[in-house]
Design an enzyme around this catalytic site. Sequence first.
Site, short mmCIF file in Angstrom:
data_model
loop_
_atom_site.label_atom_id
_atom_site.label_comp_id
_atom_site.label_asym_id
_atom_site.label_seq_id
_atom_site.Cartn_x
_atom_site.Cartn_y
_atom_site.Cartn_z
N GLN A 197 0.85 -1.20 0.00
CA GLN A 197 0.00 0.00 0.00
C GLN A 197 0.88 1.24 0.00
O GLN A 197 0.40 2.35 -0.07
CB GLN A 197 -0.87 0.03 1.26
N HIS A 217 -1.70 1.32 -4.14
CA HIS A 217 -2.10 2.72 -4.13
C HIS A 217 -1.19 3.58 -5.00
O HIS A 217 -0.98 4.75 -4.73
CB HIS A 217 -2.11 3.25 -2.69
N CYS A 249 2.11 21.60 -15.03
CA CYS A 249 2.59 20.78 -16.14
C CYS A 249 3.44 21.61 -17.11
O CYS A 249 2.97 22.62 -17.67
CB CYS A 249 1.37 20.19 -16.86
P1 CNA Z 1 -1.33 3.25 8.68
O1 CNA Z 1 -2.80 3.22 8.75
O2 CNA Z 1 -0.63 4.49 9.08
O3 CNA Z 1 -0.81 2.02 9.58
C1 CNA Z 1 0.52 1.75 9.77
C2 CNA Z 1 0.61 0.66 10.81
O4 CNA Z 1 1.96 0.25 10.92
C3 CNA Z 1 0.16 1.11 12.20
O5 CNA Z 1 -0.76 0.19 12.71
C4 CNA Z 1 1.43 1.16 13.02
O6 CNA Z 1 1.21 0.71 14.35
C5 CNA Z 1 2.30 0.18 12.29
N1 CNA Z 1 3.72 0.52 12.38
C6 CNA Z 1 4.31 1.72 12.28
N2 CNA Z 1 5.64 1.61 12.34
C7 CNA Z 1 5.89 0.30 12.53
C8 CNA Z 1 7.08 -0.46 12.66
N3 CNA Z 1 8.30 0.11 12.65
N4 CNA Z 1 6.96 -1.79 12.81
C9 CNA Z 1 5.76 -2.40 12.84
N5 CNA Z 1 4.61 -1.72 12.70
C10 CNA Z 1 4.68 -0.40 12.53
O7 CNA Z 1 -0.80 2.89 7.22
P2 CNA Z 1 -1.32 1.74 6.25
O8 CNA Z 1 -0.20 1.38 5.39
O9 CNA Z 1 -2.06 0.70 6.97
O10 CNA Z 1 -2.43 2.53 5.42
C11 CNA Z 1 -2.40 2.59 4.06
C12 CNA Z 1 -2.07 3.98 3.54
C13 CNA Z 1 -0.87 4.60 4.18
C14 CNA Z 1 -1.73 3.87 2.11
O11 CNA Z 1 -2.63 4.58 1.36
C15 CNA Z 1 -0.32 4.44 1.96
O12 CNA Z 1 -0.15 5.04 0.75
C16 CNA Z 1 -0.18 5.36 3.08
N6 CNA Z 1 1.18 5.76 3.48
C17 CNA Z 1 2.28 5.26 2.88
C18 CNA Z 1 3.53 5.67 3.27
C19 CNA Z 1 4.75 5.14 2.57
O13 CNA Z 1 4.67 4.85 1.39
N7 CNA Z 1 5.86 4.97 3.27
C20 CNA Z 1 3.67 6.60 4.31
C21 CNA Z 1 2.52 7.09 4.93
C22 CNA Z 1 1.28 6.66 4.50
#
Ligand code: CNA
Length: 448
Positions: A197, A217, A249
């Site tokens: 995601q 995504h 653009c």
């Molecule tokens: P979320 O809803 O923010 O959940 C992230 C989960 O990961 C949470 O439950 C945290 O407790 C857990 N978490 C955070 N850090 C750690 C770690 N070091 N070890 C273990 N668990 C951890 O994000 P999701 O991915 O569930 O939601 C999907 C969204 C977030 C998508 O649409 C992404 O595009 C979006 N997103 C992506 C990024 C990225 O690409 N790095 C950053 C921020 C958001």
Amino acid sequence: MLLLTKSTGFIEGEDDGLDPKEVKQLRARLLRIGPEQFIHETLTVAKIPPPLLGTAFGINPLFAQQLGEDMFVRVLGSAIVRTYYKRRKLPGYNTIDDAAELLKKCSNIMVITGAGISTSLGIPDFRSKETGFYSKLRDMGFSEPEEVFDIYSFDEDPSTFYELAADIIPDLKRYSPTHAFIRLLQNKGRLQTNYTQNIDNLEELAGITKDRLIQCHGSFATATCRKCKYKVKGTDIFPDIRAKRVSYCKRCIHRIKRQESLEPKSKKRKPTPSRSRTSSDDDDEDDNIPQPGVMKPDITFFGEQLPDDFFTRFTDQDVNTVDLVLVIGTSLKVAPVSDMPNYLPHHVPHIFVSREPIQHVDFDIQLLGNCDDVVVELARRAGWSLKHEMVDDNVKMNVDGVEEAEHIWVVKKEGKVSGSSNGEGQNGAGAARADVSGSRNIERTAER
Ligand code: CNA
């Protein structure tokens, strides 16, 4: 109260709600006979009032008045179908060693990842309580932080997104040990598909091949003009994102300039990018002054379709062949990814790795902690070597059970904890706190 007969029949008794035993019986019956037959038996034959039946599926009977009977029955029907298809925990898999054994044994592993696998690199996730991007947005006064990623809001006013997106664009120089672990599964011929995601595109940097990667995504790898669909490399718009200014653009700007140079001098007017472009806004061009389109990173905003390859890969290939599902670093709150476990065959084992436990999906094994630590321990128990600059082979992991849950474990570094020197970003400290609260809050109901 309902009276349940032996055959199948439900006889309506006094209408004073369902007791827990009846709810259990009704749900068991549903699982035995399937939703179609269940709806026929309960609503058509036994004529159980829908608001009463709804209470067995968590629907407040007051909704019946608000929605009207037809709509309420539809909502009830979909709740029944969801309950039927909801995955249930398999009793045979419970421990971290069971998880390691599964990794060694399975060769078509589906890995579903989320923002948690990149937080150790300093990229915030969305929903972590103190460090997540949404909590920052709330502090800034956004009541609905999702709106920043809503396509209609973006088209109305892209400046909000551009003011905030700098925090979540990757530096594209490093990937985490969890990325390396997924790569290790690939090297061992065990990775069937990584559904990520994430939008940071770090899977590519880690070497996950395109044929095994679905970016559910989209990603920051490319960006497209909302008006003329001109596509550029994502990094081309990073300077604008970092400078917190809307990116327009270049092709549109070039065309407008060329057009102007062909027009008689008196007609010429300088195109000024408006701060509130829409995607198909040819009609609202002020006084016919042509406007360049706004560049949008090719990430899937709320309100946009997921890429086609997500659906085709899942239904045509993976659903029938996957033998293990490993979900890492996601709150599993965003549909349709959150529904994937329910659509996979229920006999396929599912392992969950994250800081916080979840209850809206029944996993066979939950391994809570920093995912980088958990995968290091999984690799060790599987007898594999996971090499990464942030992994210190001398650090041992503690694996502790959680009271009253034989399948939930907290994995934490013990002994020499090298803090920031092991490459953990700003979220490292928060992670340690979350580990503990994760194990304490095990009974908390997951919000969806
Ligand atoms: P979320 O809803 O923010 O959940 C992230 C989960 O990961 C949470 O439950 C945290 O407790 C857990 N978490 C955070 N850090 C750690 C770690 N070091 N070890 C273990 N668990 C951890 O994000 P999701 O991915 O569930 O939601 C999907 C969204 C977030 C998508 O649409 C992404 O595009 C979006 N997103 C992506 C990024 C990225 O690409 N790095 C950053 C921020 C958001």
